[in-house]
Design a protein around this motif. Structure first.
Motif, PDB file in Angstrom:
ATOM      1  N   UNK A  73      35.422  43.020  31.507  1.00  0.00           N
ATOM      2  CA  UNK A  73      34.329  42.580  32.378  1.00  0.00           C
ATOM      3  C   UNK A  73      34.415  41.080  32.694  1.00  0.00           C
ATOM      4  N   UNK A  74      35.411  40.395  32.124  1.00  0.00           N
ATOM      5  CA  UNK A  74      35.603  38.965  32.394  1.00  0.00           C
ATOM      6  C   UNK A  74      37.001  38.771  33.009  1.00  0.00           C
ATOM      7  N   UNK A  75      37.179  39.170  34.282  1.00  0.00           N
ATOM      8  CA  UNK A  75      38.518  39.150  34.880  1.00  0.00           C
ATOM      9  C   UNK A  75      39.132  37.757  35.007  1.00  0.00           C
ATOM     10  N   UNK A  76      38.306  36.726  35.225  1.00  0.00           N
ATOM     11  CA  UNK A  76      38.871  35.374  35.353  1.00  0.00           C
ATOM     12  C   UNK A  76      39.478  34.907  34.033  1.00  0.00           C
ATOM     13  N   UNK A  77      38.818  35.216  32.934  1.00  0.00           N
ATOM     14  CA  UNK A  77      39.345  34.831  31.631  1.00  0.00           C
ATOM     15  C   UNK A  77      40.640  35.592  31.343  1.00  0.00           C
ATOM     16  N   UNK A 112      49.882  41.629  38.547  1.00  0.00           N
ATOM     17  CA  UNK A 112      49.678  42.406  39.770  1.00  0.00           C
ATOM     18  C   UNK A 112      48.412  43.252  39.680  1.00  0.00           C
ATOM     19  N   UNK A 113      48.183  43.855  38.527  1.00  0.00           N
ATOM     20  CA  UNK A 113      46.983  44.675  38.377  1.00  0.00           C
ATOM     21  C   UNK A 113      45.719  43.826  38.440  1.00  0.00           C
ATOM     22  N   UNK A 114      45.775  42.638  37.862  1.00  0.00           N
ATOM     23  CA  UNK A 114      44.611  41.754  37.930  1.00  0.00           C
ATOM     24  C   UNK A 114      44.378  41.312  39.374  1.00  0.00           C
ATOM     25  N   UNK A 115      45.450  40.979  40.096  1.00  0.00           N
ATOM     26  CA  UNK A 115      45.325  40.545  41.485  1.00  0.00           C
ATOM     27  C   UNK A 115      44.754  41.649  42.375  1.00  0.00           C
ATOM     28  N   UNK A 116      45.044  42.906  42.051  1.00  0.00           N
ATOM     29  CA  UNK A 116      44.541  44.024  42.833  1.00  0.00           C
ATOM     30  C   UNK A 116      43.113  44.388  42.477  1.00  0.00           C
ATOM     31  N   UNK A 117      42.622  43.774  41.425  1.00  0.00           N
ATOM     32  CA  UNK A 117      41.253  44.058  41.016  1.00  0.00           C
ATOM     33  C   UNK A 117      41.142  45.090  39.922  1.00  0.00           C
ATOM     34  N   UNK A 118      42.246  45.766  39.595  1.00  0.00           N
ATOM     35  CA  UNK A 118      42.234  46.718  38.491  1.00  0.00           C
ATOM     36  C   UNK A 118      42.384  45.944  37.191  1.00  0.00           C
ATOM     37  N   UNK A 119      41.747  46.396  36.176  1.00  0.00           N
ATOM     38  CA  UNK A 119      41.805  45.697  34.899  1.00  0.00           C
ATOM     39  C   UNK A 119      42.884  46.291  34.008  1.00  0.00           C
TER      40      UNK A 119
END
Length: 120
Positions: free
Chosen positions: A56-60, A112-119
């Motif tokens: 739930x903290x994608x930036x971190x 790549x997964x983080x950039x696509x919005x998937x965690x």
């Protein structure tokens, strides 16, 4: 799940590289070998940070993956320098490069997964 595979690959790399660092010339054991060891440990630390960071903290999580990627690049540099100074054989350097390329692909997949919005 990929974080667990990444940690395993890092443990495998550590088990492979540490005996080679013990064969560095005495004068270099406390400088070059120590920096490489510390870099391996920081890679493992950052992989644990990626694994433990809540989704739930994608930036971190993205920051932890970036730190992991930066440390991998530093380790590649240190190994390249060790090979150029003949502290590490060319054969060992090629093998290390192959292992680190596999680790890098795993890190790239996480990015790549983080950039696509998937965690991850």
């Amino acid at each position: 799940m990929e974080e667990f595979k990444l940690l395993q690959r890092l443990e495998d790399f550590e088990a492979w590289v540490m005996p080679r660092l013990d064969s560095f010339p005495r004068a270099e054991k406390w400088a070059a070998a120590l920096e490489i060891k510390r870099s391996v440990y920081r890679l493992q630390w950052n992989a644990i940070r990626v694994q433990k960071t809540p989704r739930r903290i994608p930036k971190r999580k993205a920051g932890a993956v970036m730190a992991l990627d930066e440390e991998l690049e530093f380790l590649r540099l240190r190994l390249r320098i060790a090979a150029s100074r003949r502290m590490l054989s060319q054969r060992s350097h090629r093998h290390a490069t192959k292992l680190l390329m596999e680790i890098g692909k795993m890190i790239g997949g996480l990015q790549a997964r983080i950039a696509q919005g998937a965690q991850p």
